[in-house]
Design an enzyme around this catalytic site. Structure first.
Site, short mmCIF file in Angstrom:
data_model
loop_
_atom_site.label_atom_id
_atom_site.label_comp_id
_atom_site.label_asym_id
_atom_site.label_seq_id
_atom_site.Cartn_x
_atom_site.Cartn_y
_atom_site.Cartn_z
N TYR A 63 0.85 -1.18 0.12
CA TYR A 63 0.08 0.01 0.01
C TYR A 63 1.05 1.19 -0.03
O TYR A 63 1.58 1.67 1.09
CB TYR A 63 -0.92 0.04 1.23
CG TYR A 63 -2.10 -1.12 1.34
CD1 TYR A 63 -2.21 -1.72 0.22
CD2 TYR A 63 -2.74 -1.31 2.54
CE1 TYR A 63 -3.33 -2.74 0.46
CE2 TYR A 63 -3.50 -2.31 2.52
CZ TYR A 63 -4.03 -2.75 1.50
OH TYR A 63 -4.89 -3.97 1.46
N PHE A 218 -22.46 -2.88 -5.92
CA PHE A 218 -23.93 -2.68 -5.94
C PHE A 218 -24.40 -2.18 -7.25
O PHE A 218 -23.81 -1.31 -7.86
CB PHE A 218 -24.12 -1.84 -4.83
CG PHE A 218 -24.22 -2.45 -3.41
CD1 PHE A 218 -25.21 -2.74 -2.52
CD2 PHE A 218 -22.87 -2.90 -2.89
CE1 PHE A 218 -25.18 -2.93 -1.35
CE2 PHE A 218 -22.86 -3.46 -1.99
CZ PHE A 218 -24.09 -3.54 -1.07
#
Length: 290
Positions: A63, A218
């Site tokens: 990261y 979604f």
């Protein structure tokens, strides 16, 4: 200040953690690449998380790269005795920020040492092997060679416990023949429920399941249902999604990430959000909404 339930815990091997943790990925720059936009804010989020009772932080030296681990060290070292830091190896970042496999024995070994050095630790609590046969999701393929390297580093005392990330059921079974697996980290949420049976099986075996992307994937209809439930409960969609995950299974550990202290407090408040039965019925139907 929001605080989390001190009694709602699960085990990662010999370690016990509260089920509501914190994921450090968003502390790096855009695209999880480079330094944070606001370094002071990033440090404040980490300190607020621990002050609020979080004892499980998820991170990785890829990261940034290196950014989040160095921030964690600056913000939190010397670490509290009960703080568990879980990291990942198996990937690296290209110069353009791309996500690339780093699966050779040399790369895996170097990654463990980089995590140790940048976090300022002598041993890593938990190391997840991130499987990178496909960067977009789990894909079949043997992980024996890579996990054998990680198991050897564990025998050397550099790693306390081993987990797996972005994996299939077959890879988990293969992995458990090589080493004790204490957690599995895959994408899972209200709309993305392909691991339903896996979560239950892992729970029966005492293995933690750590979902990522609690609001990922979604479609508009699914999002509308989630938003409607949240509005009725006076909560945010993220709070409802996290509360549902906590209700879904006792072996689920949450690691929602944010670079904002305010959003961190909102996320932690999800631990106290009650979901009535009618809301649960609606939410359970989200995965089937086309």
């Amino acid at each position: 200040m929001s605080s989390i339930d001190q009694s709602d815990t699960f085990t990662l091997g010999s370690l016990s953690v509260k089920r509501f943790g914190y994921g450090a990925m968003q502390l790096a720059g855009p695209g999880v690449f480079g330094p944070p936009r606001d370094r002071d804010a990033a440090l404040a989020v980490l300190r607020e998380a621990v002050a609020s009772g979080v004892d499980h932080i998820d991170t990785s030296d890829f990261y940034g790269p290196h950014v989040t681990n160095l921030l964690i060290r600056e913000a939190l070292a010397p670490y509290l005795d009960d703080l568990v830091i879980v990291t990942k190896i198996g990937a690296r970042r290209g110069a353009d920020g791309s996500w690339l496999p780093a699966f050779s024995a040399k790369e895996l070994t170097q990654a463990v040492h980089d995590n140790l050095n940048n976090l300022g630790l002598d041993v890593l609590d938990v190391v997840n092997l991130r499987v990178m046969f496909d960067t977009h999701g789990p894909a079949e393929g043997s992980i024996e060679a890579q996990l054998t390297v990680l198991a050897e580093l564990q025998r050397q005392g550099l790693v306390r416990h081993i987990g797996l990330s972005n994996v299939t059921s077959a890879q988990i079974a293969e992995g458990r023949r090589i080493a004790e697996i204490v957690c599995v980290q895959n994408q899972y949420n209200l709309a993305h429920r392909g691991d339903d049976a896996l979560i239950d099986k892992l729970g029966r075996d005492g293995i933690a399941y750590v979902p990522f992307f609690p609001l990922g994937g979604f479609n508009p209809l699914q999002w509308s249902t989630l938003s409607d439930v949240a509005a009725r409960l006076g909560a945010t969609p993220m709070q409802v999604a996290l509360a549902w995950l906590l209700r879904r299974a006792p072996n689920i550990l949450l690691i929602p990430g944010t670079s904002s202290v305010q959003h961190l407090r909102e996320n932690l408040a999800a631990a106290d959000l009650a979901l009535p039965e009618d809301a649960l019925e609606e939410l359970d139907g989200v995965a089937m909404a086309a």
